[in-house]
Structures are given as structure tokens and as C-alpha cells.
Design an enzyme around this catalytic site. Structure first.
Site, PDB file in Angstrom:
ATOM      1  N   ALA A 103       0.853  -1.189   0.000  1.00 22.37           N
ATOM      2  CA  ALA A 103       0.000   0.000   0.000  1.00 22.37           C
ATOM      3  C   ALA A 103       0.887   1.237   0.000  1.00 22.37           C
ATOM      4  CB  ALA A 103      -0.890  -0.011   1.234  1.00 22.37           C
ATOM      5  N   GLY A 117       0.859  -5.169   0.925  1.00 27.49           N
ATOM      6  CA  GLY A 117      -0.304  -5.314   0.037  1.00 27.49           C
ATOM      7  C   GLY A 117       0.063  -5.918  -1.306  1.00 27.49           C
ATOM      8  N   GLU A 125       0.019  -9.497  -0.758  1.00 29.12           N
ATOM      9  CA  GLU A 125      -1.388  -9.879  -0.565  1.00 29.12           C
ATOM     10  C   GLU A 125      -2.125  -9.971  -1.909  1.00 29.12           C
ATOM     11  OE1 GLU A 125      -1.673  -6.763   2.490  1.00 29.12           O
ATOM     12  OE2 GLU A 125      -2.585  -8.293   3.774  1.00 29.12           O
ATOM     13  N   GLU A 132       4.684  -4.913   7.265  1.00 32.06           N
ATOM     14  CA  GLU A 132       3.830  -3.937   7.950  1.00 32.06           C
ATOM     15  C   GLU A 132       4.231  -3.724   9.402  1.00 32.06           C
ATOM     16  OE1 GLU A 132       2.732  -6.272   5.867  1.00 32.06           O
ATOM     17  OE2 GLU A 132       1.049  -5.550   4.666  1.00 32.06           O
TER      18      GLU A 132
HETATM   19  N1  CO8 Z   1       4.490   3.285  -0.526  1.00 29.76           N
HETATM   20  C1  CO8 Z   1       4.866   4.466  -1.091  1.00 29.76           C
HETATM   21  N2  CO8 Z   1       6.059   4.649  -1.706  1.00 29.76           N
HETATM   22  C2  CO8 Z   1       6.879   3.590  -1.772  1.00 29.76           C
HETATM   23  C3  CO8 Z   1       6.563   2.345  -1.217  1.00 29.76           C
HETATM   24  C4  CO8 Z   1       5.281   2.200  -0.581  1.00 29.76           C
HETATM   25  N3  CO8 Z   1       4.855   1.037  -0.049  1.00 29.76           N
HETATM   26  N4  CO8 Z   1       7.600   1.500  -1.423  1.00 29.76           N
HETATM   27  C5  CO8 Z   1       8.538   2.213  -2.095  1.00 29.76           C
HETATM   28  N5  CO8 Z   1       8.106   3.467  -2.310  1.00 29.76           N
HETATM   29  C6  CO8 Z   1       8.801   4.544  -3.010  1.00 29.76           C
HETATM   30  C7  CO8 Z   1       9.967   5.096  -2.202  1.00 29.76           C
HETATM   31  O1  CO8 Z   1       9.519   6.010  -1.232  1.00 29.76           O
HETATM   32  C8  CO8 Z   1      10.790   5.742  -3.299  1.00 29.76           C
HETATM   33  O2  CO8 Z   1      10.180   6.943  -3.666  1.00 29.76           O
HETATM   34  P1  CO8 Z   1      11.103   8.276  -3.893  1.00 29.76           P
HETATM   35  O3  CO8 Z   1      12.011   7.916  -5.035  1.00 29.76           O
HETATM   36  O4  CO8 Z   1      10.117   9.325  -4.229  1.00 29.76           O
HETATM   37  O5  CO8 Z   1      11.845   8.486  -2.612  1.00 29.76           O
HETATM   38  C9  CO8 Z   1      10.615   4.780  -4.467  1.00 29.76           C
HETATM   39  O6  CO8 Z   1       9.407   4.046  -4.182  1.00 29.76           O
HETATM   40  C10 CO8 Z   1      11.732   3.778  -4.616  1.00 29.76           C
HETATM   41  O7  CO8 Z   1      11.874   3.103  -3.385  1.00 29.76           O
HETATM   42  P2  CO8 Z   1      13.271   3.003  -2.592  1.00 29.76           P
HETATM   43  O8  CO8 Z   1      14.157   4.157  -2.942  1.00 29.76           O
HETATM   44  O9  CO8 Z   1      12.957   2.790  -1.145  1.00 29.76           O
HETATM   45  O10 CO8 Z   1      13.873   1.682  -3.242  1.00 29.76           O
HETATM   46  P3  CO8 Z   1      14.906   0.681  -2.574  1.00 29.76           P
HETATM   47  O11 CO8 Z   1      15.326  -0.252  -3.655  1.00 29.76           O
HETATM   48  O12 CO8 Z   1      15.958   1.416  -1.839  1.00 29.76           O
HETATM   49  O13 CO8 Z   1      14.049  -0.129  -1.463  1.00 29.76           O
HETATM   50  C11 CO8 Z   1      12.150  -1.388  -0.672  1.00 29.76           C
HETATM   51  C12 CO8 Z   1      13.018  -0.973  -1.875  1.00 29.76           C
HETATM   52  C13 CO8 Z   1      12.971  -2.252   0.269  1.00 29.76           C
HETATM   53  C14 CO8 Z   1      11.003  -2.173  -1.244  1.00 29.76           C
HETATM   54  C15 CO8 Z   1      11.649  -0.115   0.067  1.00 29.76           C
HETATM   55  O14 CO8 Z   1      11.130   0.802  -0.891  1.00 29.76           O
HETATM   56  C16 CO8 Z   1      10.588  -0.380   1.078  1.00 29.76           C
HETATM   57  O15 CO8 Z   1      10.875  -0.869   2.149  1.00 29.76           O
HETATM   58  N6  CO8 Z   1       9.309  -0.038   0.764  1.00 29.76           N
HETATM   59  C17 CO8 Z   1       8.209  -0.152   1.683  1.00 29.76           C
HETATM   60  C18 CO8 Z   1       7.695  -1.564   1.746  1.00 29.76           C
HETATM   61  C19 CO8 Z   1       6.586  -1.699   2.764  1.00 29.76           C
HETATM   62  O16 CO8 Z   1       6.752  -1.385   3.922  1.00 29.76           O
HETATM   63  N7  CO8 Z   1       5.414  -2.175   2.309  1.00 29.76           N
HETATM   64  C20 CO8 Z   1       4.258  -2.344   3.148  1.00 29.76           C
HETATM   65  C21 CO8 Z   1       3.358  -1.157   3.043  1.00 29.76           C
HETATM   66  S1  CO8 Z   1       1.990  -1.250   4.164  1.00 29.76           S
HETATM   67  C22 CO8 Z   1       0.871  -2.258   3.412  1.00 29.76           C
HETATM   68  O17 CO8 Z   1       1.087  -2.733   2.322  1.00 29.76           O
HETATM   69  C23 CO8 Z   1      -0.374  -2.517   4.176  1.00 29.76           C
HETATM   70  C24 CO8 Z   1      -1.499  -3.138   3.334  1.00 29.76           C
HETATM   71  C25 CO8 Z   1      -2.812  -2.922   4.007  1.00 29.76           C
HETATM   72  C26 CO8 Z   1      -3.177  -1.466   3.929  1.00 29.76           C
HETATM   73  C27 CO8 Z   1      -4.382  -1.097   4.685  1.00 29.76           C
HETATM   74  C28 CO8 Z   1      -4.763   0.377   4.383  1.00 29.76           C
HETATM   75  C29 CO8 Z   1      -5.051   1.209   5.564  1.00 29.76           C
END
Ligand code: CO8
Length: 259
Positions: free
Chosen positions: A65, A110, A113, A133
Site C-alpha cells: 500500500a 499489500g 497480498e 507492515e
Molecule cells: N508506498 C509508497 N512509496 C513507496 C513504497 C510504498 N509502499 N515502497 C517504495 N516506495 C517509493 C519510495 O519512497 C521511493 O520513492 P522516492 O524515489 O520518491 O523516494 C521509491 O518508491 C523507490 O523506493 P526506494 O528508494 O525505497 O527503493 P529501494 O530499492 O531502496 O528499497 C524497498 C526498496 C525495500 C522495497 C523499500 O522501498 C521499502 O521498504 N518499501 C516499503 C515496503 C513496505 O513497507 N510495504 C508495506 C506497506 S503497508 C501495506 O502494504 C499494508 C497493506 C494494508 C493497507 C491497509 C490500508 C489502511
């Protein structure tokens, strides 16, 4: 129909749905969720489409998400966002057509998922899967607590949810979380091969298999077995059954029409 956050294409009887926010690792915002829902709905009602493949553009399948939305969400809107996401995943799981998640990179939160809502998961060797998460102080909200547990068992699912660790594709294959893993250069070719094989089977039988397996997994063994027997009345009334048996007896390739 034009979409902003996904790409769709048809290739014979195969339909491709490509998440298309590569600069945000295909994170799911509300727009993407709604477009995903609409595209799957369109393909589901398109008689030419037999198998749907979902994948992501760039280095991720989907990183979950969109976390940037979390800061503005009131508790009520968080509940609505979680509920809508869950409904979209439920819908994807419920359609009669086979779905394949082609996991080309990160499948997190997500994003995993979404892959779990598909029938089959194939991954590239570079892919990493996880439910991170917990690192945000929350827990999975698009069905992961239930679907992951049913697929890999309670112990591994709890470990993944409690640590938030990312699992390499080869380990995910050992846990039964992905069906097959390929070098990234071969992923598309192998996925297409798999999808084409399935697309040649009877759509009615495929649909009944999905329904009986998905409903049966939440029922007692006896109820599931009963659904299996009851479905036989339906499957024996189809043209596809006649075609399949006739083709076998005449030593020719069947041509299933889904009727
Ligand atoms: N949301 C928004 N932006 C994201 C997300 C995300 N989940 N993941 C990556 N991005 C963005 C980064 O912020 C970055 O943006 P910018 O260039 O503008 O700074 C761009 O994508 C590239 O990402 P990274 O620079 O971080 O890339 P890396 O190769 O260094 O890292 C990772 C990759 C390890 C995947 C890292 O991006 C990361 O940890 N991302 C988050 C993953 C995460 O925590 N996912 C779970 C999210 S919560 C969820 O899914 C809950 C579902 C249920 C929701 C219920 C709703 C209320």
C-alpha cells in the site's frame, strides 16, 4: 479503456495486467486499486480471455500500500482503505478465470497480498517477498493474515508477519509460497508457457476447480468432498466434457469452448 496506473494488453487468450507506477515500486494507492478492480472485471467478462497474468513494471511487482497516504488517513478512512483493498483482493480471488501473479521483483505488504489472491505465483530469482507492515507499527490489511497462513502454515506465516523479513524467491518456493522460480530473463517466457497450457483447458472445469478448492479450504473435509461430488452433475452436462472425451477417444487435441 484507458488507465493511468496500470497497463493492460491482450495476447490471444491471455490478458496481461501490469501495475504501472514503477517510480513508486507500484505502490497501491486508491486510484491503482480501483483501476486494478476495473481491469480484472473487464477481463473477467471478456469471452476471449482465458487466463489473467498480473505483474509489475520495473524492479517491483508491488511494494505494498502507498505509505505516503497513511499520514493523511483518519481512522475511519484507514478502515475504508483497508476494506476496499480487501474487497478488491477478494474479487480477484473469486473470479472464475485462472490468475497468475508473475512476481518480477519486490512483493511486499499489500503487494504480496495481491499475489496471494491470485491462483498461482511464479517469481524471478531476484524477487523478494514479505509482509513488512510490522515495521510500520501496523499489520497486513489486504487479506495476508488469512491467505498467507493457509498457504504456508501458521508458524511460517506468523514468523513472516512478526519479523517483517523479506524472503528470497527460492526460500518462498520451498515454503510453497511461490509455485516456481526462474531466472529473470526467462520469467515472462515461462509464465506465458504456463498460462497458455492452462488456457487450452476447459474454462468451465477450471472455474469449478477454483470454486470448489477456494470454498472447500474454508469448510470441513466432508463439505468440501460433497461440493466436489455435487459439481460432477454440472461438469457432466457440459459440451466441454463431450469434447474432451471425444477427443481422447479419437486421439485428437480437444478444442474446449467453455460451454
Ligand atoms: N508506498 C509508497 N512509496 C513507496 C513504497 C510504498 N509502499 N515502497 C517504495 N516506495 C517509493 C519510495 O519512497 C521511493 O520513492 P522516492 O524515489 O520518491 O523516494 C521509491 O518508491 C523507490 O523506493 P526506494 O528508494 O525505497 O527503493 P529501494 O530499492 O531502496 O528499497 C524497498 C526498496 C525495500 C522495497 C523499500 O522501498 C521499502 O521498504 N518499501 C516499503 C515496503 C513496505 O513497507 N510495504 C508495506 C506497506 S503497508 C501495506 O502494504 C499494508 C497493506 C494494508 C493497507 C491497509 C490500508 C489502511
Amino acid at each position: 479503456m484507458e488507465f493511468e496506473t496500470i497497463e493492460v494488453k491482450k495476447e490471444g487468450t491471455l490478458a496481461w495486467l501490469i501495475l504501472n507506477r514503477p517510480d513508486k515500486l507500484n505502490a497501491l494507492n486508491l486510484k491503482l486499486l480501483e483501476e486494478l478492480y476495473q481491469a480484472v472485471k473487464n477481463f473477467d467478462s471478456d469471452n476471449d480471455v482465458r487466463v489473467i497474468i498480473i505483474t509489475g513494471k520495473g524492479k517491483a511487482f508491488c511494494a505494498g500500500a502507498d505509505i505516503t497516504q497513511f499520514t493523511e488517513l483518519t481512522p475511519v478512512n484507514a478502515w475504508k482503505f483497508a476494506k476496499r483493498g480487501r474487497e478488491v483482493m477478494d474479487f480477484i480471488e473469486s473470479i472464475g478465470k485462472p490468475t497468475i501473479a508473475m512476481i518480477n521483483g519486490y512483493a511486499l505488504g499489500g503487494g504480496l497480498e495481491l499475489a496471494l489472491a491470485c491462483d498461482i505465483r511464479v517469481a524471478s530469482e531476484e524477487a523478494q517477498l514479505g509482509l513488512p507492515e510490522i515495521n510500520l507499527g501496523i499489520y497486513p490489511g489486504y487479506g495476508g493474515t488469512q491467505r498467507l497462513t493457509r498457504i504456508v502454515g501458521k508458524g511460517k506465516a506468523l514468523e513472516m508477519m512478526m519479523t517483517g523479513d523479506r524472503i528470497p524467491a527460492r526460500d518462498a518456493e520451498r515454503y510453497g509460497l511461490v509455485n516456481s522460480v526462474y531466472p529473470s530473463a526467462d520469467l515472462e517466457k515461462e509464465t506465458r508457457k504456463l498460462a497458455e497450457k492452462i488456457s487450452e483447458k476447459s474454462p468451465v472445469a477450471l472455474s469449478l476447480i477454483k470454486e470448489i478448492v477456494n470454498r472447500g479450504i474454508d469448510s470441513s473435509l466432508l463439505t468440501g468432498l460433497s461440493m466436489e461430488s455435487l459439481g460432477w452433475g454440472t461438469i457432466f452436462s457440459t459440451e466441454d466434457k463431450k469434447e474432451g472425451v471425444d477427443a481422447f477417444l479419437k486421439k485428437r487435441k480437444p478444442n474446449f469452448k467453455g460451454i
